[in-house]
Scaffold this motif. Structure first.
Motif, PDB file in Angstrom:
ATOM      1  N   ASN A  21     -20.439  16.396 -10.654  1.00  0.00           N
ATOM      2  CA  ASN A  21     -21.373  16.068 -11.725  1.00  0.00           C
ATOM      3  C   ASN A  21     -22.085  14.734 -11.515  1.00  0.00           C
ATOM      4  N   GLY A  22     -22.018  14.196 -10.305  1.00  0.00           N
ATOM      5  CA  GLY A  22     -22.808  13.021  -9.970  1.00  0.00           C
ATOM      6  C   GLY A  22     -22.127  11.691 -10.166  1.00  0.00           C
ATOM      7  N   LEU A  23     -20.812  11.670 -10.407  1.00  0.00           N
ATOM      8  CA  LEU A  23     -20.086  10.417 -10.604  1.00  0.00           C
ATOM      9  C   LEU A  23     -19.362  10.020  -9.323  1.00  0.00           C
ATOM     10  N   LEU A  24     -19.142   8.726  -9.155  1.00  0.00           N
ATOM     11  CA  LEU A  24     -18.455   8.216  -7.969  1.00  0.00           C
ATOM     12  C   LEU A  24     -17.509   7.113  -8.389  1.00  0.00           C
ATOM     13  N   GLY A  25     -16.253   7.200  -7.937  1.00  0.00           N
ATOM     14  CA  GLY A  25     -15.246   6.242  -8.377  1.00  0.00           C
ATOM     15  C   GLY A  25     -14.659   6.665  -9.706  1.00  0.00           C
ATOM     16  N   SER A  34     -12.074  10.961  -2.149  1.00  0.00           N
ATOM     17  CA  SER A  34     -13.362  10.321  -1.871  1.00  0.00           C
ATOM     18  C   SER A  34     -13.707  10.344  -0.385  1.00  0.00           C
ATOM     19  N   VAL A  35     -12.714  10.584   0.466  1.00  0.00           N
ATOM     20  CA  VAL A  35     -12.974  10.669   1.903  1.00  0.00           C
ATOM     21  C   VAL A  35     -13.887  11.863   2.180  1.00  0.00           C
ATOM     22  N   VAL A  36     -14.861  11.672   3.049  1.00  0.00           N
ATOM     23  CA  VAL A  36     -15.779  12.748   3.415  1.00  0.00           C
ATOM     24  C   VAL A  36     -15.087  13.673   4.410  1.00  0.00           C
ATOM     25  N   SER A  37     -15.099  14.962   4.131  1.00  0.00           N
ATOM     26  CA  SER A  37     -14.489  15.902   5.064  1.00  0.00           C
ATOM     27  C   SER A  37     -15.338  16.016   6.326  1.00  0.00           C
ATOM     28  N   HIS A  38     -14.726  16.482   7.383  1.00  0.00           N
ATOM     29  CA  HIS A  38     -15.461  16.661   8.639  1.00  0.00           C
ATOM     30  C   HIS A  38     -16.612  17.650   8.444  1.00  0.00           C
ATOM     31  N   GLU A  39     -16.390  18.676   7.652  1.00  0.00           N
ATOM     32  CA  GLU A  39     -17.439  19.664   7.401  1.00  0.00           C
ATOM     33  C   GLU A  39     -18.615  19.048   6.655  1.00  0.00           C
ATOM     34  N   LEU A  69     -23.195  10.363   3.454  1.00  0.00           N
ATOM     35  CA  LEU A  69     -22.982   9.446   4.584  1.00  0.00           C
ATOM     36  C   LEU A  69     -22.627   8.043   4.103  1.00  0.00           C
ATOM     37  N   LEU A  70     -23.173   7.610   2.961  1.00  0.00           N
ATOM     38  CA  LEU A  70     -22.759   6.319   2.406  1.00  0.00           C
ATOM     39  C   LEU A  70     -21.286   6.377   2.006  1.00  0.00           C
ATOM     40  N   ARG A  71     -20.893   7.470   1.362  1.00  0.00           N
ATOM     41  CA  ARG A  71     -19.477   7.630   1.002  1.00  0.00           C
ATOM     42  C   ARG A  71     -18.605   7.665   2.249  1.00  0.00           C
ATOM     43  N   GLY A  98     -14.598   6.615   4.826  1.00  0.00           N
ATOM     44  CA  GLY A  98     -14.268   7.239   6.095  1.00  0.00           C
ATOM     45  C   GLY A  98     -14.560   8.725   6.111  1.00  0.00           C
ATOM     46  N   VAL A  99     -14.550   9.274   7.311  1.00  0.00           N
ATOM     47  CA  VAL A  99     -14.746  10.706   7.538  1.00  0.00           C
ATOM     48  C   VAL A  99     -13.466  11.257   8.155  1.00  0.00           C
ATOM     49  N   ALA A 100     -12.908  12.266   7.554  1.00  0.00           N
ATOM     50  CA  ALA A 100     -11.648  12.826   8.049  1.00  0.00           C
ATOM     51  C   ALA A 100     -11.857  13.558   9.370  1.00  0.00           C
ATOM     52  N   ARG A 101     -10.840  13.543  10.198  1.00  0.00           N
ATOM     53  CA  ARG A 101     -10.873  14.352  11.419  1.00  0.00           C
ATOM     54  C   ARG A 101     -10.907  15.833  11.065  1.00  0.00           C
ATOM     55  N   GLU A 102     -11.420  16.615  11.964  1.00  0.00           N
ATOM     56  CA  GLU A 102     -11.442  18.056  11.753  1.00  0.00           C
ATOM     57  C   GLU A 102     -10.015  18.557  11.544  1.00  0.00           C
TER      58      GLU A 102
END
Length: 388
Positions: free
Chosen positions: A298-302, A318-323, A364-366, A371-375
């Motif tokens: 719904n557009g919220l962060l944190g 909050s970590v960005v998945s590899h996908e 990408l900012l997140r 961080g971005v998780a490994r696959e």
């Protein structure tokens, strides 16, 4: 500072395709707003407040609010102010600034801002700003003017985090006008507003409501409608919006380290998703996990947090998945500038370049912040690693 800093370099390397970036309190506003993560509130009356700050930072907390408002009684305010000043002065004297998270003070009245900055003296360097309660246009302007005065007096950048929680914002007949007024004032002071926070407990209070551990804020229609309108007017991705943070989750177990017995034992040894989910449900975390996911949808962060056990789930989710990372980078490739549609790298969805651009930029900012998780690395592994 750095999210997941409390993990060993080897553990971070095993979990992350791209590790979270290091940053300081002087980082750009957009980065800091995204980096707030789980903002842990603590009453300013706590006798060991400075030790609490260091302890929570060592456990992965990146932002804290030291509260002089609703978390303490009216009669405790003078003692709480004195304790806050003494504790921060002591902390500043330890020369451990690199171990201190982003610190904010939640005040009651505008006059407290300049008074506290003056009383803190050199220790003001530990403060990143102030949380402004029950924010409306009329009430907010004196707070923001006081903040500007305090900033000029101490020579340090100080941010505001207004809390949107007033009845005028909740009531249908006054909501649009209240939001319009808030939008005017935060735009005028844009360079000082780090993020907007939602006071959902106050919204519920106006109607005598309280959600159960099984219900998210989005299950309470009165609350959900306010969140939608706030994001609609104040969270736009066209450059006019602000970071809006998720509401507080009220429930927790008495044991501070409530995850550890379950997350380090049978569910993770078995590796079965149903076992892990059962463990989380048994600890009243299922509602929190669903609400965190709905916050982002719904557009919220944190998220505002009132218990240390809530921090790890917020940060893990909050970590960005590899996908997600693959989709976002594909959308933002320079050669895609003219638009078009492409199949995702995971071959399970359509990425439409122009409509998905704003999402990709935010993702990408997140990813830079968390961080971005490994696959193949899941939320469960990130959550287990984040518990300390």
């Amino acid at each position: 500072m750095r999210h997941f800093r409390h993990l060993t370099p080897e553990r971070r390397s095993a979990l992350f395709h791209r590790e979270p970036a290091e940053f300081t309190a002087e980082a750009p506003t957009a980065f800091l707003a995204a980096a707030l993560g789980a903002t842990l509130y603590s009453p300013a009356t706590r006798p060991a407040l400075a030790d609490d700050v260091l302890k929570q930072a060592a456990r992965g907390v990146v932002s804290m609010v030291l509260c002089l408002e609703d978390s303490i009684s009216d009669g405790e305010v003078p003692q709480a102010e004195e304790n806050l000043v003494d504790q921060l002065r002591w902390l500043a004297g330890q020369e451990r600034d690199d171990e201190v998270p982003l610190l904010f003070v939640r005040v009651r009245e505008p006059g407290q801002i300049e008074d506290l900055v003056d009383r803190l003296g050199p220790a003001v360097r530990l403060l990143s700003g102030f949380v402004l309660p029950k924010f409306t246009e009329d009430r907010g302007i004196p707070f923001l003017e006081a903040l500007a005065g305090a900033e000029a007096a101490c020579g340090r950048r100080l941010f505001a985090m207004p809390v949107l929680e007033s009845p005028e914002l909740l009531h249908r007949e006054s909501r649009t006008g209240t939001l319009t007024g808030i939008a005017r004032v935060v735009d005028k002071y844009r360079d000082r507003v780090l993020a907007l926070r939602l006071g959902v407990t106050d919204f519920c209070s106006a109607y005598g409501l309280r959600r159960t551990p099984e219900m998210t804020a989005y299950d309470v229609q009165l609350v959900a409608s306010v969140i939608g309108d706030v994001v609609n007017m104040l969270g736009r991705a066209d450059g006019t919006g602000f970071t809006v943070t998720g509401p507080v989750w009220e429930y927790f177990r008495p044991q501070e380290r409530m995850f550890k017995p379950q997350l380090r034992r049978s569910p993770f040894l078995s590796g079965r998703a149903e076992d892990i989910r059962t463990a989380l449900i048994e600890h009243d975390m299922d509602g929190l996990l669903r609400e965190i996911e709905l916050d982002r949808a719904n557009g919220l962060l944190g998220k505002t947090c009132i218990h240390p056990s809530h921090v790890a789930p917020v940060h893990a989710l909050s970590v960005v998945s590899h996908e997600e990372f693959c989709d976002a980078t594909d959308v933002l490739r320079p050669e895609r500038g003219d638009g078009g549609v492409l199949r995702s790298a995971y071959t399970n969805k359509m990425n439409e370049v122009k409509p998905h651009r704003a999402w990709a930029e935010r993702t990408l900012l997140r990813g830079e912040v968390f961080g971005v998780a490994r696959e193949g690395v899941s939320f469960v592994e990130l959550l287990a690693a984040g518990v300390k």
